[in-house]
Design an enzyme around this catalytic site. Sequence first.
Site, PDB file in Angstrom:
ATOM      1  N   GLU A 115     -14.846 -38.201  48.682  1.00  0.00           N
ATOM      2  CA  GLU A 115     -13.450 -37.758  48.593  1.00  0.00           C
ATOM      3  C   GLU A 115     -13.092 -36.927  49.823  1.00  0.00           C
ATOM      4  O   GLU A 115     -13.846 -36.024  50.206  1.00  0.00           O
ATOM      5  CB  GLU A 115     -13.271 -36.938  47.312  1.00  0.00           C
TER       6      GLU A 115
ATOM      7  N   ALA B  48       0.224 -32.378  45.307  1.00  0.00           N
ATOM      8  CA  ALA B  48       1.050 -32.474  44.100  1.00  0.00           C
ATOM      9  C   ALA B  48       2.543 -32.410  44.432  1.00  0.00           C
ATOM     10  O   ALA B  48       3.368 -32.932  43.707  1.00  0.00           O
ATOM     11  CB  ALA B  48       0.684 -31.373  43.126  1.00  0.00           C
TER      12      ALA B  48
ATOM     13  N   ASP C  65      -1.400 -30.710  39.422  1.00  0.00           N
ATOM     14  CA  ASP C  65      -1.164 -29.366  38.879  1.00  0.00           C
ATOM     15  C   ASP C  65       0.325 -29.064  38.925  1.00  0.00           C
ATOM     16  O   ASP C  65       0.982 -29.301  39.940  1.00  0.00           O
ATOM     17  CB  ASP C  65      -1.950 -28.327  39.681  1.00  0.00           C
TER      18      ASP C  65
ATOM     19  N   HIS D 211     -10.409 -29.648  30.427  1.00  0.00           N
ATOM     20  CA  HIS D 211      -9.376 -29.291  31.410  1.00  0.00           C
ATOM     21  C   HIS D 211      -8.894 -27.868  31.109  1.00  0.00           C
ATOM     22  O   HIS D 211      -8.852 -27.452  29.961  1.00  0.00           O
ATOM     23  CB  HIS D 211      -8.215 -30.293  31.309  1.00  0.00           C
TER      24      HIS D 211
HETATM   25  P1  FAD Z   1      -3.613 -35.322  32.394  1.00  0.00           P
HETATM   26  O1  FAD Z   1      -4.547 -36.382  32.017  1.00  0.00           O
HETATM   27  O2  FAD Z   1      -2.151 -35.555  32.164  1.00  0.00           O
HETATM   28  O3  FAD Z   1      -4.068 -33.990  31.609  1.00  0.00           O
HETATM   29  C1  FAD Z   1      -3.490 -32.724  31.904  1.00  0.00           C
HETATM   30  C2  FAD Z   1      -3.593 -31.813  30.669  1.00  0.00           C
HETATM   31  O4  FAD Z   1      -2.702 -32.273  29.645  1.00  0.00           O
HETATM   32  C3  FAD Z   1      -4.971 -31.797  30.010  1.00  0.00           C
HETATM   33  O5  FAD Z   1      -5.162 -30.503  29.476  1.00  0.00           O
HETATM   34  C4  FAD Z   1      -4.882 -32.840  28.902  1.00  0.00           C
HETATM   35  O6  FAD Z   1      -5.751 -32.562  27.832  1.00  0.00           O
HETATM   36  C5  FAD Z   1      -3.407 -32.731  28.490  1.00  0.00           C
HETATM   37  N1  FAD Z   1      -2.820 -34.037  28.148  1.00  0.00           N
HETATM   38  C6  FAD Z   1      -3.100 -35.234  28.715  1.00  0.00           C
HETATM   39  N2  FAD Z   1      -2.289 -36.193  28.216  1.00  0.00           N
HETATM   40  C7  FAD Z   1      -1.483 -35.581  27.321  1.00  0.00           C
HETATM   41  C8  FAD Z   1      -0.420 -36.032  26.492  1.00  0.00           C
HETATM   42  N3  FAD Z   1      -0.045 -37.319  26.477  1.00  0.00           N
HETATM   43  N4  FAD Z   1       0.230 -35.121  25.702  1.00  0.00           N
HETATM   44  C9  FAD Z   1      -0.128 -33.810  25.703  1.00  0.00           C
HETATM   45  N5  FAD Z   1      -1.152 -33.313  26.465  1.00  0.00           N
HETATM   46  C10 FAD Z   1      -1.803 -34.194  27.280  1.00  0.00           C
HETATM   47  N6  FAD Z   1      -4.875 -32.883  41.924  1.00  0.00           N
HETATM   48  C11 FAD Z   1      -4.013 -33.121  42.936  1.00  0.00           C
HETATM   49  O7  FAD Z   1      -2.957 -32.480  43.017  1.00  0.00           O
HETATM   50  N7  FAD Z   1      -4.293 -34.062  43.886  1.00  0.00           N
HETATM   51  C12 FAD Z   1      -5.425 -34.800  43.863  1.00  0.00           C
HETATM   52  O8  FAD Z   1      -5.643 -35.659  44.727  1.00  0.00           O
HETATM   53  C13 FAD Z   1      -6.384 -34.554  42.820  1.00  0.00           C
HETATM   54  N8  FAD Z   1      -7.554 -35.255  42.742  1.00  0.00           N
HETATM   55  C14 FAD Z   1      -8.411 -35.046  41.688  1.00  0.00           C
HETATM   56  C15 FAD Z   1      -9.596 -35.801  41.617  1.00  0.00           C
HETATM   57  C16 FAD Z   1     -10.477 -35.624  40.558  1.00  0.00           C
HETATM   58  C17 FAD Z   1     -11.758 -36.442  40.506  1.00  0.00           C
HETATM   59  C18 FAD Z   1     -10.183 -34.673  39.535  1.00  0.00           C
HETATM   60  C19 FAD Z   1     -11.119 -34.472  38.393  1.00  0.00           C
HETATM   61  C20 FAD Z   1      -9.011 -33.917  39.614  1.00  0.00           C
HETATM   62  C21 FAD Z   1      -8.102 -34.093  40.682  1.00  0.00           C
HETATM   63  N9  FAD Z   1      -6.929 -33.352  40.793  1.00  0.00           N
HETATM   64  C22 FAD Z   1      -6.047 -33.573  41.833  1.00  0.00           C
HETATM   65  C23 FAD Z   1      -6.617 -32.282  39.829  1.00  0.00           C
HETATM   66  C24 FAD Z   1      -5.686 -32.752  38.687  1.00  0.00           C
HETATM   67  O9  FAD Z   1      -4.464 -33.202  39.206  1.00  0.00           O
HETATM   68  C25 FAD Z   1      -5.474 -31.558  37.765  1.00  0.00           C
HETATM   69  O10 FAD Z   1      -6.650 -31.233  37.090  1.00  0.00           O
HETATM   70  C26 FAD Z   1      -4.289 -31.689  36.804  1.00  0.00           C
HETATM   71  O11 FAD Z   1      -4.052 -30.390  36.232  1.00  0.00           O
HETATM   72  C27 FAD Z   1      -4.538 -32.652  35.645  1.00  0.00           C
HETATM   73  O12 FAD Z   1      -4.444 -33.953  36.046  1.00  0.00           O
HETATM   74  P2  FAD Z   1      -4.863 -35.150  35.027  1.00  0.00           P
HETATM   75  O13 FAD Z   1      -4.566 -36.412  35.690  1.00  0.00           O
HETATM   76  O14 FAD Z   1      -6.187 -34.902  34.472  1.00  0.00           O
HETATM   77  O15 FAD Z   1      -3.733 -34.875  33.888  1.00  0.00           O
END
Ligand code: FAD
Length: 283
Positions: free
Chosen positions: A22, A55, A112, A151
Amino acid sequence: MELSEIYQQHQAPNSKLKVSFEIYPPKDGDISKLFDELRILKRYNPAIVSLTYGANGGTRNFSIELLRLILDLEMSAMPHFTCVCSSKEIIEHYITQIENMGIENILALRGDVPADAEVCNFDFKHANELVEYIKDRTTLSIGVAGYPEGHIESCSLKDDIDYLKRKVDAGASAIFTQLFFENEKFFKYVELVRKAGINLPIIPGIMPIRSVKQIQKMTSMARIEIPKGLTDILINHNDNIKDYGIDYISRQCKELIDSGVSGLHFFTLNHSDLTSKILDNIL
Ligand code: FAD
């Protein structure tokens, strides 16, 4: 090659562990240094080089330039994409652009939520909605994020895995995890994910240790536990933390490989040195 194919290949006799790297768009815009680092990492024949996405969308145009750089180096690129503060139009434009470049994989994330979130467009609240949108419109193979320690916004690991299931049902093909330093936590997570009926490859996220400050910052931001063995190292070996870190992470990786993971995803922070040394130790 699509995600499912990449990680399925690991199951084949004599096939090698798949490593992915990455990187992020350099803040100073200087891509020549990143180019040099990537050329070094290419030696390890990565299955994927993934590129993070700001983001707030600020690095969007720069992303395309960097994706071209990865492709020019004849490596497979996987852009990340965050739906926070991105309208459907922006998403549509981005996914069309990357498909036209011949890219096959994307990591679909929520991102985020910024402090000034009220000025943002929220066509999608969560990553599962983004996965569904991309799946409906493209042939891209989609990775999603997983959190072995939960998370930071989740009340429980169970809730988190229930929501992970929604991303999977929406069409995800692989799960890339948050960094962690305690393999037991990852093994337990895999067990719970499998119990929830999710059978996708789960690729552990590996963070080389560059400094004590870096680890303290990252672990506190994402609520990740530092196990006792690592705490001792951080306290006692501040001066030569890189060497001790290489040793700790190499042992962590070896144990993960022995457990049968199909890949390792390295958060390189745009440096090849520590990742290379760890890979030289384990491959
Ligand atoms: P989601 O899957 O939407 O989850 C976010 C939160 O909401 C979690 O607490 C989950 O339990 C909850 N949730 C999920 N779906 C629902 C729903 N339908 N209803 C209610 N609650 C729900 N961030 C960046 O800005 N840029 C990047 O390039 C980036 N790369 C990453 C790469 C990896 C491998 C990882 C692990 C993280 C990365 N992140 C990045 C961080 C990530 O964007 C953050 O952790 C963000 O807060 C959550 O993203 P997510 O896609 O997991 O969100």
